[in-house]
Design an enzyme around this catalytic site. Structure first.
Site, mmCIF file in Angstrom:
data_model
loop_
_atom_site.group_PDB
_atom_site.id
_atom_site.type_symbol
_atom_site.label_atom_id
_atom_site.label_comp_id
_atom_site.label_asym_id
_atom_site.label_seq_id
_atom_site.Cartn_x
_atom_site.Cartn_y
_atom_site.Cartn_z
ATOM 1 N N GLU A 25 -12.468 46.892 -24.476
ATOM 2 C CA GLU A 25 -13.417 45.775 -24.524
ATOM 3 C C GLU A 25 -14.387 45.839 -23.349
ATOM 4 O OE1 GLU A 25 -10.887 42.374 -23.989
ATOM 5 O OE2 GLU A 25 -9.574 42.928 -25.647
ATOM 6 N N LEU A 42 -7.330 41.890 -13.060
ATOM 7 C CA LEU A 42 -7.100 43.245 -13.567
ATOM 8 C C LEU A 42 -7.119 44.254 -12.433
ATOM 9 C CD1 LEU A 42 -9.544 43.064 -16.596
ATOM 10 C CD2 LEU A 42 -7.063 43.280 -16.773
ATOM 11 N N LYS A 71 -16.196 44.517 -20.126
ATOM 12 C CA LYS A 71 -15.757 43.547 -19.117
ATOM 13 C C LYS A 71 -16.977 42.726 -18.702
ATOM 14 C CE LYS A 71 -13.258 43.194 -14.758
ATOM 15 N NZ LYS A 71 -14.208 42.407 -13.999
ATOM 16 N N LYS A 127 -14.304 50.483 -13.869
ATOM 17 C CA LYS A 127 -15.577 49.999 -13.337
ATOM 18 C C LYS A 127 -16.676 51.045 -13.524
ATOM 19 C CE LYS A 127 -14.359 46.010 -11.713
ATOM 20 N NZ LYS A 127 -14.813 45.434 -10.495
ATOM 21 N N ASP A 176 0.832 -1.211 0.000
ATOM 22 C CA ASP A 176 0.000 0.000 0.000
ATOM 23 C C ASP A 176 0.858 1.248 0.000
ATOM 24 O OD1 ASP A 176 -2.843 -1.092 2.037
ATOM 25 O OD2 ASP A 176 -2.142 -1.600 0.012
ATOM 26 N N CYS A 201 -11.550 38.054 23.246
ATOM 27 C CA CYS A 201 -10.807 37.415 24.341
ATOM 28 C C CYS A 201 -10.680 38.304 25.572
ATOM 29 C CB CYS A 201 -9.432 36.961 23.856
ATOM 30 S SG CYS A 201 -8.268 38.303 23.615
ATOM 31 N N CYS A 204 -5.132 34.972 21.529
ATOM 32 C CA CYS A 204 -6.538 35.328 21.318
ATOM 33 C C CYS A 204 -7.122 34.294 20.376
ATOM 34 C CB CYS A 204 -6.634 36.732 20.724
ATOM 35 S SG CYS A 204 -8.270 37.145 20.089
ATOM 36 N N ARG A 246 -10.090 29.589 -13.477
ATOM 37 C CA ARG A 246 -8.941 30.407 -13.084
ATOM 38 C C ARG A 246 -8.330 29.917 -11.761
ATOM 39 N NH1 ARG A 246 -8.567 35.054 -10.049
ATOM 40 N NH2 ARG A 246 -6.714 36.255 -10.520
ATOM 41 N N CYS A 285 -10.664 43.618 23.735
ATOM 42 C CA CYS A 285 -10.954 42.727 22.610
ATOM 43 C C CYS A 285 -12.312 42.056 22.833
ATOM 44 C CB CYS A 285 -9.857 41.666 22.479
ATOM 45 S SG CYS A 285 -10.266 40.403 21.256
ATOM 46 N N LYS A 320 -6.791 47.858 -22.929
ATOM 47 C CA LYS A 320 -5.546 47.097 -23.059
ATOM 48 C C LYS A 320 -4.619 47.809 -24.036
ATOM 49 C CE LYS A 320 -7.896 42.717 -22.228
ATOM 50 N NZ LYS A 320 -8.427 41.474 -22.795
ATOM 51 N N GLU A 328 -14.491 34.490 -21.087
ATOM 52 C CA GLU A 328 -15.456 34.520 -19.988
ATOM 53 C C GLU A 328 -16.643 33.596 -20.265
ATOM 54 O OE1 GLU A 328 -14.192 36.400 -17.758
ATOM 55 O OE2 GLU A 328 -15.760 37.024 -16.364
ATOM 56 N N CYS A 346 -6.155 43.894 18.983
ATOM 57 C CA CYS A 346 -6.057 43.092 20.200
ATOM 58 C C CYS A 346 -4.582 42.713 20.332
ATOM 59 C CB CYS A 346 -6.927 41.852 20.046
ATOM 60 S SG CYS A 346 -6.488 40.526 21.178
ATOM 61 N N TYR A 374 -11.273 36.639 -25.055
ATOM 62 C CA TYR A 374 -10.651 37.966 -25.042
ATOM 63 C C TYR A 374 -9.149 37.924 -24.752
ATOM 64 C CZ TYR A 374 -11.746 37.177 -20.113
ATOM 65 O OH TYR A 374 -11.878 36.620 -18.875
ATOM 66 N N ASP A 394 -19.280 40.175 -16.852
ATOM 67 C CA ASP A 394 -19.302 39.739 -15.464
ATOM 68 C C ASP A 394 -19.665 38.254 -15.400
ATOM 69 O OD1 ASP A 394 -19.080 39.965 -12.801
ATOM 70 O OD2 ASP A 394 -20.923 41.103 -12.483
HETATM 71 S S1 IVH Z 1 -8.315 40.414 -19.525
HETATM 72 C C1 IVH Z 1 -4.194 39.486 -18.271
HETATM 73 N N1 IVH Z 1 -10.530 41.076 -20.718
HETATM 74 O O1 IVH Z 1 -12.260 40.203 -15.521
HETATM 75 C C2 IVH Z 1 -5.573 39.827 -18.651
HETATM 76 N N2 IVH Z 1 -10.694 40.123 -18.543
HETATM 77 O O2 IVH Z 1 -11.016 41.372 -13.100
HETATM 78 C C3 IVH Z 1 -6.615 39.290 -17.766
HETATM 79 N N3 IVH Z 1 -12.972 39.810 -17.736
HETATM 80 O O3 IVH Z 1 -10.397 37.413 -14.508
HETATM 81 C C4 IVH Z 1 -8.008 39.429 -18.124
HETATM 82 N N4 IVH Z 1 -13.996 40.603 -19.523
HETATM 83 O O4 IVH Z 1 -12.647 37.036 -15.690
HETATM 84 C C5 IVH Z 1 -9.985 40.562 -19.605
HETATM 85 N N5 IVH Z 1 -12.403 41.683 -21.912
HETATM 86 C C6 IVH Z 1 -11.867 41.156 -20.820
HETATM 87 C C7 IVH Z 1 -12.656 40.700 -19.743
HETATM 88 C C8 IVH Z 1 -12.020 40.192 -18.608
HETATM 89 C C9 IVH Z 1 -14.161 40.073 -18.330
HETATM 90 C C10 IVH Z 1 -12.815 39.261 -16.383
HETATM 91 C C11 IVH Z 1 -11.905 38.048 -16.285
HETATM 92 C C12 IVH Z 1 -10.810 38.452 -15.348
HETATM 93 C C13 IVH Z 1 -11.466 39.543 -14.577
HETATM 94 C C14 IVH Z 1 -10.441 40.478 -13.987
#
Ligand code: IVH
Length: 707
Positions: free
Chosen positions: A126, A93, A128, A324, A43, A432, A453, A149, A429, A300, A184, A447, A236, A130
C-alpha cells in the site's frame, strides 16, 4: 466515604454502572453549586469523584457517556482535547531504506514463522500516505468517537472535527458491535496550495507541508475551522473488532471499501517480496502525479493469521514495514557548530546551516552525530566521506529521508576557505564546564557531572514530563524551562513538580496572578499533576531517563520485578556483583550488561538515587500487570527454551510465552519453572535435571498452549 475498588480491577459492567452513577452525582453537584443552591458535597469530595470518573473513562473509553461530566463540568471552555485510551494500541512502522532492508524483512519473517524459501509469503502493498493517523470507533454501525494516535496508547478526542470530514461516514451499513477503523487524514496538493494562499492573504503563517496543514486542521479546538479545511481520509487498518473483517489484509480492505471508506486504489496483492519491490518502483515513478504526498510504501503480510502469529514489538508490528523513498539532497553552507548536552550528558554537535530547501522543506539545522563523524570516521573508526572532515564555513550536502532529522552526507573540500582550521571538539562541558569523558568503544563524549550539570538536569526533566513518560498536561518543555530557574517555584528535579501546589499555597504571590497564567490554567495544571501521582511502574522507570533504559527495557524490567519496592530491593543487593540478585538481573532476557551497568550506576548510593527516592515518595507506583493475558498455566512462570523447535521458531515461541504472561530467560537457574527442549538441547537440559526443573518437549509445549 465509599470504599472504591482500584480502576484496573473493575469489570466492564462495573465500570459502566459506576460511570452512570458518577455522571448523575456530579451533574447534580454541579447544578447545586452553579445554581447557587446549597452545595451537596465538599470541594474535596467533588474533586475526588471527578478524578475517579476521569480515571474510569480513560481505562474504559467505550463506556464514556455522551453526557460525560468530564466534558461538561464547570462548563468552562475547552482548552485542550480530552484524552481517549485506545482499546488496541496504535502502532507505528519500522522502516526499510533500501532493497536489502526489505529482503532482510522477508527473511526475518520466514525465520520467525519457520517458513522455507519455497513457502509462499504473500504481501499487500500500500502507498504510505504522509498525513496523520486517526482511529474511528463505530458501535453497531454508528460513529462513537475519533481519536488521534497520540503516544499510541492514548490519543486526543477529535470527534467533533472528524465529523467535518466528508470521507468519514457517520453511519455504516453494519450492525457489528464494535468496529474500529484506522487510516490517514491528509490534504491534497491542490487544497494545500489554496489554503496557504488564503493564509498569506489573511496575514497568517503558511504551513510548511500538507502533513502539517492536515495536522493543524484536525487539531483545532474550534471544529468550524476544521470544517473549512478540505481534509481527506483513507482507511488502511483497524483496531478493536467484535468480528473479523476477513482472512487477509487485502480482503479486509475490500470490506472497508464496501462499508463506505475510501481505500487506496494503488494497493496491490503481491505474491512475493520481489513482486512487492516491483510495485514500489512503479509507485515511485508516479509519486509526483498522485496529487497527495506519500513518503514510502507499506508492505504487509497478507494473511491475518500470519500477522497474528508474528505479533508486535514494543512500537511496531513484525508483519509490516515501510519502505521509504530515497532521501533528498541539497548543498548549503555550514555557518556554525553548536554542541548541545543531552539528558545522559552526551555532547551532540548540531550544524547550523544557511537555510536551504531539501525536498520541499526548509532546513537550517542538521545533526553531526559526534566527534568522530565530524572528523570523517564512523563509530568503528572506519573512514566516511573518504575521510574528509567537516569545518565551519564549509559547503556541505544535506539530506533528509522522511521525518528523520536532516544529516550531512558530504563536504566540498574544493570550496573550502584557505585559512580554515579543523573543528576542535569541546574538551569540557560547554554548559557547566565540568570534565568530559569518552568510554572505550563509545563514539560519544559525555559530561561527567550528571544531574549537577544544569543542562542534563533540564533535559532529564523535559524527558520526565514528555508524552511517553509522565505526560503532564500543561507542563511541557517550555514550562520546565520557565520553572527551572524560578525564585519561589523552582523545579530542579522531578520531585519538585509534586510539591509545586503546596509551595504555591505557601507563597505570598500566587502563580495564578503571574503573567501568562490564570486561575483556570493553574488549577488545571495542579489537577493534571495530581492525576499523574498514580503511575504504572514501567512508565515510571522510563520517565527517569536512565541511559539505555528506554520504553522496551522499562517494560521488561517492570514485568520482571512487578513492583517498584521489589525492584529497589533487588537493585541495592545487585550492587554486589557476586549476589544472586546481580545474576538474576543479567539473566533477564533482553537485558544486557550495558543496561545493568547503567542501572547499577544510577541506583548506587548518592545524589541521583536520593533524588529518585524522594520522587517515589510522592507517588503511587502501580504494580505491573501483564495486560494481554488472563490467568493461565504460564502466568508468572519463568521459562527457558533450548535446542531447535520444529513447529515454530525460538522467537515465535518466546513471543507466545510472553503473551501468556510468562517470563523467558536465557539460562536455567533455581528460579526457572519450565524448560522447553527441542532436539540438540545440551547443557541447559542437564542443568534443569540437576535442579529438578520440569522439562517439556515441543509437542507437550504445543499441547499446553493449545496449538
Ligand atoms: S499501517 C500496525 N498503513 O504511517 C500498522 N500506516 O509510520 C500501523 N501510514 O502511524 C500502520 N499509510 O500514520 C499503515 N497504508 C498504511 C499507511 C500508514 C500511512 C502512516 C500511519 C502510521 C505511520 C507509521
Amino acid at each position: 466515604m465509599t470504599d472504591y475498588k482500584a480502576v484496573k480491577d473493575l469489570s466492564g459492567d462495573m465500570a459502566k454502572d459506576e460511570l452512570t452513577r458518577l455522571a448523575d452525582l456530579l451533574n447534580k453537584a454541579n447544578k447545586a453549586y452553579h445554581g447557587n443552591d446549597s452545595p451537596i458535597m465538599t470541594d474535596a469530595e467533588y474533586d475526588f469523584l471527578k478524578k475517579r470518573n476521569l480515571e474510569i473513562e480513560l481505562e474504559f473509553p467505550q463506556y464514556k457517556k455522551s453526557d460525560s461530566p468530564t466534558e461538561k463540568i464547570g462548563s468552562a471552555p475547552k482548552e485542550t482535547f480530552s484524552k481517549i485510551k485506545h482499546s488496541r494500541k496504535m502502532f507505528s512502522l519500522a522502516n526499510a531504506f533500501d532493497s536489502k532492508d526489505l529482503f532482510d524483512f522477508d527473511e526475518q519473517i520466514r525465520r520467525f514463522l519457520n517458513f522455507k524459501q519455497s513457502q509462499s509469503l504473500i504481501y499487500t502493498v500500500e502507498p504510505k500516505i504522509d498525513g496523520l493517523s486517526l482511529s474511528l470507533r463505530y458501535e453497531k454501525g454508528e460513529l462513537v468517537f475519533a481519536a488521534t494516535r497520540g503516544d499510541g496508547t492514548t490519543g486526543e478526542n477529535v470527534t467533533a472535527n472528524a465529523l467535518q470530514i466528508s470521507d468519514i461516514p457517520v453511519e455504516l451499513p453494519t450492525k457489528m458491535d464494535i468496529l474500529e477503523v484506522r487510516g490517514e487524514v491528509y490534504m491534497e496538493h491542490k487544497d494545500f496550495q489554496i489554503l496557504n494562499e488564503s493564509q498569506v492573504s489573511l496575514g497568517k503563517k503558511e504551513f510548511a507541508n500538507p502533513r502539517n496543514a492536515a495536522a493543524g486542521s484536525l487539531r483545532q479546538l474550534d471544529s468550524t475551522i476544521t470544517a473549512e479545511r478540505p481534509l481527506k481520509f483513507m482507511a488502511y487498518a483497524w483496531g478493536e473488532l467484535t468480528e473479523p473483517l476477513d482472512i487477509s489484509q487485502f480482503g479486509a480492505l475490500k470490506i472497508l471499501k464496501n462499508l463506505g471508506f475510501k481505500t487506496n486504489i494503488h494497493t496491490r496483492l503481491c505474491k512475493n517480496i520481489n513482486e512487492a519491490l516491483i510495485h514500489y518502483e512503479e509507485l515511485a515513478k508516479i509519486r509526483a502525479e498522485l496529487g497527495y504526498d506519500i513518503d514510502g510504501i507499506v508492505y504487509k503480510v497478507d494473511l491475518l493469521d500470519l500477522q497474528a502469529r508474528l505479533g508486535y514489538r514494543s512500537t511496531t508490528p513484525r508483519w509490516a514495514i515501510a519502505h521509504k523513498f530515497p532521501a533528498e539532497y541539497s548543498w548549503t553552507k555550514l555557518l556554525s557548530i553548536d554542541v548541545q548536552v543531552g539528558r545522559t550528558g552526551a555532547l551532540s554537535p548540531v550544524a547550523r546551516l544557511k537555510p536551504v530547501t531539501v525536498g520541499g522543506v526548509v532546513v537550517s539545522n542538521a545533526t553531526l552525530h559526534n566527534q568522530d563523524y565530524i572528523a570523517g570516521r564512523d563509530n568503528s573508526g572506519k573512514e566516511i566521506r573518504s575521510g574528509k572532515d567537516i569545518r565551519i564555513n564549509d559547503w556541505v550536502e544535506v539530506y533528509r529521508a522522511g521525518d528523520v532529522i536532516p544529516k550531512i552526507s558530504d563536504v566540498d573540500v574544493a570550496r573550502r576557505q584557505k585559512n580554515s582550521i579543523a573543528y576542535r571538539f569541546p574538551s569540557i562541558c560547554p554548559e557547566c564546564g565540568s570534565d568530559v569523558a569518552r568510554d572505550d568503544g563509545d563514539a560519544v563524549v559525555r559530561c561527567i557531572a550528571g544531574i549537577n550539570c544544569q543542562a542534563q538536569a533540564i533535559e532529564k526533566l523535559k524527558h520526565f514530563v514528555s508524552r511517553k513518560a509522565f505526560d503532564i498536561e500543561g507542563l511541557g518543555s517550555k514550562q520546565i524551562e520557565y520553572f527551572f530557574d524560578d525564585n519561589t517555584l523552582s523545579i530542579k528535579e522531578p520531585a519538585d513538580i509534586f510539591t509545586l501546589k503546596l509551595r504555591d499555597q505557601n507563597n505570598f504571590t500566587k502563580l495564578k496572578d503571574r503573567h501568562g497564567f490564570g486561575s483556570k490554567s493553574v488549577s488545571n495544571l495542579f489537577d493534571a499533576i495530581e492525576m499523574k501521582k498514580t503511575i504504572e511502574f514501567s512508565r515510571f522507570l522510563f520517565s527517569l531517563g536512565i541511559r539505555h533504559v528506554g520504553e522496551n527495557v522499562s517494560k521488561l524490567l517492570a514485568r520482571h520485578f512487578i513492583s517498584w519496592s521489589k525492584f529497589m530491593q533487588s537493585i541495592s543487593i545487585a550492587q554486589s556483583k557476586d549476589s544472586q540478585e546481580y545474576f538474576d538481573l543479567v539473566a533477564i532476557d533482553g537485558i544486557g550488561i550495558t543496561v545493568v551497568t547503567s542501572l547499577l550506576s544510577t541506583f548506587k548510593v548518592g545524589k541521583e538515587r536520593d533524588s529518585i527516592e524522594k520522587l517515589a515518595d510522592h507517588l503511587n507506583i502501580l504494580e505491573e500487570i501483564h495486560e494481554e493475558s488472563e490467568i493461565n498455566f504460564f502466568s508468572g512462570k519463568t521459562l527457558v527454551f533450548t535446542g531447535t523447535l520444529d513447529q515454530m521458531s525460538r522467537s515465535e515461541a518466546k513471543t507466545l510465552a510472553e503473551s501468556l504472561g510468562a517470563k523467558v530467560t536465557g539460562s536455567v537457574s533455581a528460579k526457572t519453572d519450565l524448560v522447553i527442549a527441542g532436539p540438540g538441547a545440551g547443557s541447559k537440559i542437564k542443568k534443569a535435571k540437576e535442579l529438578g526443573v520440569k522439562t517439556l518437549d515441543e509437542t507437550e509445549w504445543l499441547n499446553l498452549i493449545g496449538k
